[in-house]
Design an enzyme around this catalytic site. Structure first.
Site, mmCIF file in Angstrom:
data_model
loop_
_atom_site.group_PDB
_atom_site.id
_atom_site.type_symbol
_atom_site.label_atom_id
_atom_site.label_comp_id
_atom_site.label_asym_id
_atom_site.label_seq_id
_atom_site.Cartn_x
_atom_site.Cartn_y
_atom_site.Cartn_z
ATOM 1 C CG ASN A 151 -2.270 0.633 0.916
ATOM 2 O OD1 ASN A 151 -2.335 1.644 0.235
ATOM 3 N ND2 ASN A 151 -3.342 0.070 1.457
ATOM 4 C CG HIS B 105 24.040 3.509 11.883
ATOM 5 N ND1 HIS B 105 24.757 3.743 10.743
ATOM 6 C CD2 HIS B 105 22.772 3.908 11.620
ATOM 7 C CE1 HIS B 105 23.968 4.283 9.838
ATOM 8 N NE2 HIS B 105 22.751 4.388 10.345
ATOM 9 C CB ALA C 161 -1.731 0.873 8.595
ATOM 10 C CB ALA D 165 -2.385 -0.953 12.513
ATOM 11 C CE LYS E 10 -7.195 -13.734 17.528
ATOM 12 N NZ LYS E 10 -8.650 -13.811 17.577
#
Length: 188
Positions: free
Chosen positions: A89, A119, A144, A162, A185
């Site tokens: 997306n 780093h 997302a 998300a 879960k």
């Protein structure tokens, strides 16, 4: 005289990539070309063109069943592999110097960050890179605004909720969520 290891192999092996390596400029040239192509990718409003430009960036043809929505950001490209029937997306960012493999049927939500680079902690060589690959297995779903950190494997059918920050491998058929992501879960 000792043989100097190829910088691109150093990246894949997860060893320290120093700016004084003799091939560092070659690496920077690839990054510059990738950034140039990435700008063209993001100015295209056509899904097939986005796929074609990303194929050029990664050096492998992306299957026509895969969809990538712009904007999309990638910094290197040559160490990324994307499977069939993948959906990526809007506004995702792939820092792929360490290698990113996305298997078939993966869903990646908007604003997801896949980060293979870090780093050293020591300030004397902090500008060096240490890279570790990311593997996202078949049919996983990355929600997302999630971030997957270096060296992580997301298991088959797994779901990353998300906004999660994934710092440990995610087993197959599980759901994880949070910062840092924790087991929620199993998926039946």
């Amino acid at each position: 005289m000792p043989t100097i290891k190829d910088i691109f192999q150093i990246m894949k092996d997860g060893e320290e990539v120093r700016q004084d390596h003799p091939q560092y400029n070659e690496f920077i040239q690839i990054v510059a070309k990738t950034l140039q192509l990435n700008a063209a990718l993001n100015s295209s409003g056509e899904i097939n063109k986005v796929r074609d430009i990303l194929s050029e960036i990664i050096g492998k043809q992306i299957d026509t069943s895969t969809t990538i929505f712009a904007p999309f950001h990638i910094n290197f490209g040559k160490h990324t592999t994307i499977g069939k029937n993948v959906f990526i997306n809007h506004a995702c960012s792939f820092l792929d110097i360490g290698g990113i493999t996305i298997e078939d049927d993966v869903l990646i939500g908007p604003k997801v960050n896949l980060i293979t680079e870090s780093h050293p902690i020591n300030p004397d060589n902090r500008k060096s890179l240490i890279c570790k690959s990311i593997l996202i297995k078949r049919n996983a779903w990355i929600g997302a605004a999630s971030t997957i950190l270096p060296g992580i494997t997301i298991g088959e059918n797994a779901v990353v909720a998300a906004g999660s920050v994934v710092t440990k491998d995610v087993p197959s058929n599980t759901i994880v969520a949070g910062v840092p992501a924790k087991f929620i879960k199993n998926i039946d």
